[in-house]
Every structure is written in C-alpha cells, then in structure tokens.
Design an enzyme around this catalytic site. Sequence first.
Site, PDB file in Angstrom:
ATOM      1  CD  GLN A   1      -2.674  -1.307   2.518  1.00  0.00           C
ATOM      2  OE1 GLN A   1      -2.539  -0.513   3.433  1.00  0.00           O
ATOM      3  NE2 GLN A   1      -3.486  -2.339   2.602  1.00  0.00           N
TER       4      GLN A   1
ATOM      5  CG  HIS B   1      -3.116  -0.482   7.585  1.00  0.00           C
ATOM      6  ND1 HIS B   1      -3.896  -0.943   8.617  1.00  0.00           N
ATOM      7  CD2 HIS B   1      -3.537  -1.140   6.487  1.00  0.00           C
ATOM      8  CE1 HIS B   1      -4.749  -1.839   8.161  1.00  0.00           C
ATOM      9  NE2 HIS B   1      -4.543  -1.981   6.865  1.00  0.00           N
TER      10      HIS B   1
ATOM     11  CD  GLU C   1     -14.486   3.672  13.812  1.00  0.00           C
ATOM     12  OE1 GLU C   1     -13.915   4.767  14.024  1.00  0.00           O
ATOM     13  OE2 GLU C   1     -14.566   2.755  14.650  1.00  0.00           O
TER      14      GLU C   1
ATOM     15  CE1 TYR D   1     -13.195  10.653  16.919  1.00  0.00           C
ATOM     16  CE2 TYR D   1     -11.034  11.306  17.699  1.00  0.00           C
ATOM     17  CZ  TYR D   1     -12.329  11.631  17.355  1.00  0.00           C
ATOM     18  OH  TYR D   1     -12.764  12.932  17.454  1.00  0.00           O
TER      19      TYR D   1
END
Lengths: 373, 173
Positions: free
Chosen positions: A82, A155, A247, A257
Amino acid sequence: MSSLLNKTFFLIIFLSSQFIKSYEFNIRQVGDTFDDPWSLAFIDEDKFLLSEMPGNLKVISLDTGELIYSVKGVPQVLYDGQGGLSDVVLDPKFSENKKIYFSYSAEDTEEGQLVDDLFSPSNTLFVASASLVGDTLKDLEIIFKAKAYRTAPAHYGGKIAFLSDGTLIITSGDGYNNKEDAQFLDNHFGKIIRINPDGSVPSDNPFVDQDNALPEIYSYGHRNMQGLVISNDVIYENEHGPKGGDEFNIVEPGKNYGWPAICYCVDYSGAQITPFTEMEGMEQPLTYWRPSIAPSGMMLYSGKKFKEWKDSFFISALSGKILSRLTLNNGKVEEEILLKDFNERLRNVYETPSGNILLLTDGPGGKIFELSP
Amino acid sequence: MRILRFFIYLFCATAFASLLSAPISSFFSLYWIDTYVDSVSVADIVFTLLSDIFNYGPTLFLIYLIGFLPTFIIGTPLLSYFKIRSVIIFGLLGLCSVMVSIFLVQEVIIGTKVISGSRTSFGLALHYLTGFFAGLYFAGTYKNKLSANFIFSSVVVILLFIVAPKMLNIFSQ
C-alpha cells in the site's frame, strides 16, 4: 385482471426509476490509463496534478486527459504493497507561492530501524513540501517523518488537509502489525497529526505539554484513514476497518477514537480483535460500515452542478466498488449508494472546478472518470 | 480405502491444530485489552474464545493445510519405508508444517502478520507447539479404522462450525 395490470404498471415504473437512478450521470473517461493513481489537485480550471504511487507526479489536462508534463524532482518512494506516493495538496496560497505538499512512504534507516523482517526494509510515512517551478520541484523539504516505523508496507494513511489557521492535518495509519500502538501517545501509529507548514509543532496542540506524548499528535486510536475533509474547521475523516468497522468520524483534538480497543469488526482472518464496541473515554463513529466497503477518498460537494447534493460527503470505496453519498442531519448520517453497477475499485473522489465529480480507480491501469449531470 | 482414511485423519489433525491455535489469538487480544485498556469479564472471555474457535478456526485450518498436506503426504510413506515409528518424529513434522505455513502465508503470500497471536515470539512458539501436538495426534490415529462413532462425531463438529458462527453473530448484535 385490472389489479394485475395495475401491479405490472407499477412494477415497470419502479424498475424504470431504479434504472434511471443508476444512470443519472454522464460518464466520461479522462485520458487513457494511469499507473496506480492515488490523488489529484487542480492547479487551474483545466489542469491537475496527479500523484501515481510508483512516485510519479504528473500534470494532466482535464479536457483532453493528456499528459502536459511530468514533474521532476520527486523524492524516491517505497512503492510496495500500500506504499508509494500518496496525497498531493496545494498550499492555500498556491497561486502566489507555487508550494505543494505531498505524502509518501519511503525507506528509513535512521531511528527505529527494524531488522526482524527478511524481505521488507524499515519504512515510514513522510510528508514533504516543495515549490513547483516550471516542471520541477524546488526547495524540497521533509516537514514530517512519522515515528511509525514498520516493515510491512501497509496502512500509511497519508491524507493531508489545511485548517483555516494554516496548520496541516495529516493522517498516519496504524501500520497493520502495530495496531496496539494506536492507543499509545509515544508514536505516530494510528494518529491524526497537526503541524505547521514548516514542520514545527503548533503550541496549542492537545498533547504538547504531556510527558511521553509526541507533540504532533492531534487525536489517536485510528486505523487507516484515507478520507479527510475539513470544512469550517471541522475535521471529517473516514478510515478502513478490517472485516467490518469502517468508520466516518468527526475528529476533535485530544480524543481517542478507540482502535483497536473498540471496534465493530473482526480481523480479516475472522479472529476477534476486541469484544468491545464502546468504552468510556473513547469516541463512537458518526456511522460505520459492516460489512466493509473499504472507504478511500472523501470530498464535500459544493452543489455547483448537482444542486440537490450540496453539502453531501462523497466517499469512494475500494472493495465496495461504490460511491457513497452521506448527508448529516442533526448528527445523524444518511447514506445513498451510487454507482452500484460501476464495478471499479474507487481510489479517490474529487470535485472539478466546474462542479463535476471526478473518480480515480485503483491499481496499475487505474482510470479517471468525470461524472456530469 | 487406506488413502481415504489417511486424508480423513490428516484433515482431523489439521482441525485439531486449528482448534488448539485459535485460543492463542483470544489470549493475546484479551491480555492486551485487560492490561492496557480495561478489565475483561468472564462473558467477554467466553464470547471471544467461541468466536475465535468458530470464525477464526476455519481460516487457520486452511493455512495449516498448506503445510500439513505436503509434509505428511511425503513424510508418512518415507517414515514407513525407513521403519521409523517414533511419534515424536510425527510431532516434529507437524511443528515444521506449521512453521512453513505461517512463514509462507505471512511473509510470502500476504506480507503481513494475518495470524493473530503470532506477532510475538512467544505467540509463534505456541502456534508451532500446536503443530507438534497435531503431529502426535496424527501418529496416534492414522492407522485406526474409521468407526461409525468417529464419522458421526465428525459430521456433528462440521455442522457445529456451520451453525455456530451465525448464532454468535446474532448474539453479538
């Protein structure tokens, strides 16, 4: 008999309305294909800067889709998994100073180098600024290097946006293998970062005076945030959950969070990450997706062309292969799914200067589509 | 018939290793939450354990099968040929199978540590150990004839793995 005819009539009306709803855009492909396009930023009415993950920054004509020039001077990126060249945004005073900001993943052999992986080098998320002079980046400066060293190229987050005070908000993902670090303030895994454009730390950041906390941190407990919009200094972000638990949040300074202590999800393998979905001191999302749609880019629409969609959030989805339109009514989120049959992994979504919607599709051979009414 | 029996017991040994491994993930995730976030109740432990066995177990089964299939298909006749009957050798074969499976899946195929609970050396060692026990299980069973009881129990377990995840999903919502 007449009842049957009535039913048939209404069925035809229903089906045709569904058909029209699915095809309410004119869709035009912009240019041919691109190499893992990730983001874009309009530098004038017709031209945009396009970032491609292998490390290419290109100026493309919206009208013809042709390459006007490739930008020289882009730093070496780690194009793996990624990772690669990610977001590109213009300075709010770009017309005067020609300054741009961009994020990318790259190898880093300094602090925190990891040596336990045979195949992947230690790497992290970088954010740099530079001036676009002609077709070259000048005065390149790394303004942020995440203390989030990982070997798995996964990520990174990597979204950038400006608050009205000129500070930058940057999303820094949890690195996948380092998810627990999202709950600790001594690193940049799973954090939203706030810095000044020169890389210094604003004195009013929430953890600036806290021991053992990195001062750049604005909020924590995030996973992989790939959608970021700031409107009237309210920060909206969307982030990938694993299997379930994507989310959509409003981000406030200093708040937690929850990832990975609370989540509406299980891991990709099916394993429980946590039995909890809520906990005191941890924020709930405005909405979440279960099953996952893998939300990627996000934009807040002006309503220039699609009047009824003014102030709607548009979220592109990778695995969901849809365009989600969200509206906020008194804190409640309503969702409309668009482009159900488009069948493309959508990497990002933007609004053109004229008010059309621009979609980037994912991967090598990624395409750009312009949607108009 | 002997080949069919061999494969049935091989699948059972793989399932046995998966069954032993799934709670390792539960242990690590709950331990972290209990230590750093908030205390977990007995109900949380039971729910997590059941969820991991029924939802995560099948993934582990497929991953372990990558190692178990070639290792035991080649290893078992070789050991018979050389008249090596030590169950410890079978245990070591199982251990190596799990090592290879995890290495292939995490480092080569996917590139990230998808097997929860294997992100620490201790967690990895526990997974290898389940492979060792699965090897012992295989050594103790593969020469036995299939009984009606065994077939019945296997069918019940398979049905349980189909029904239980749906029940847990309903319960968790």
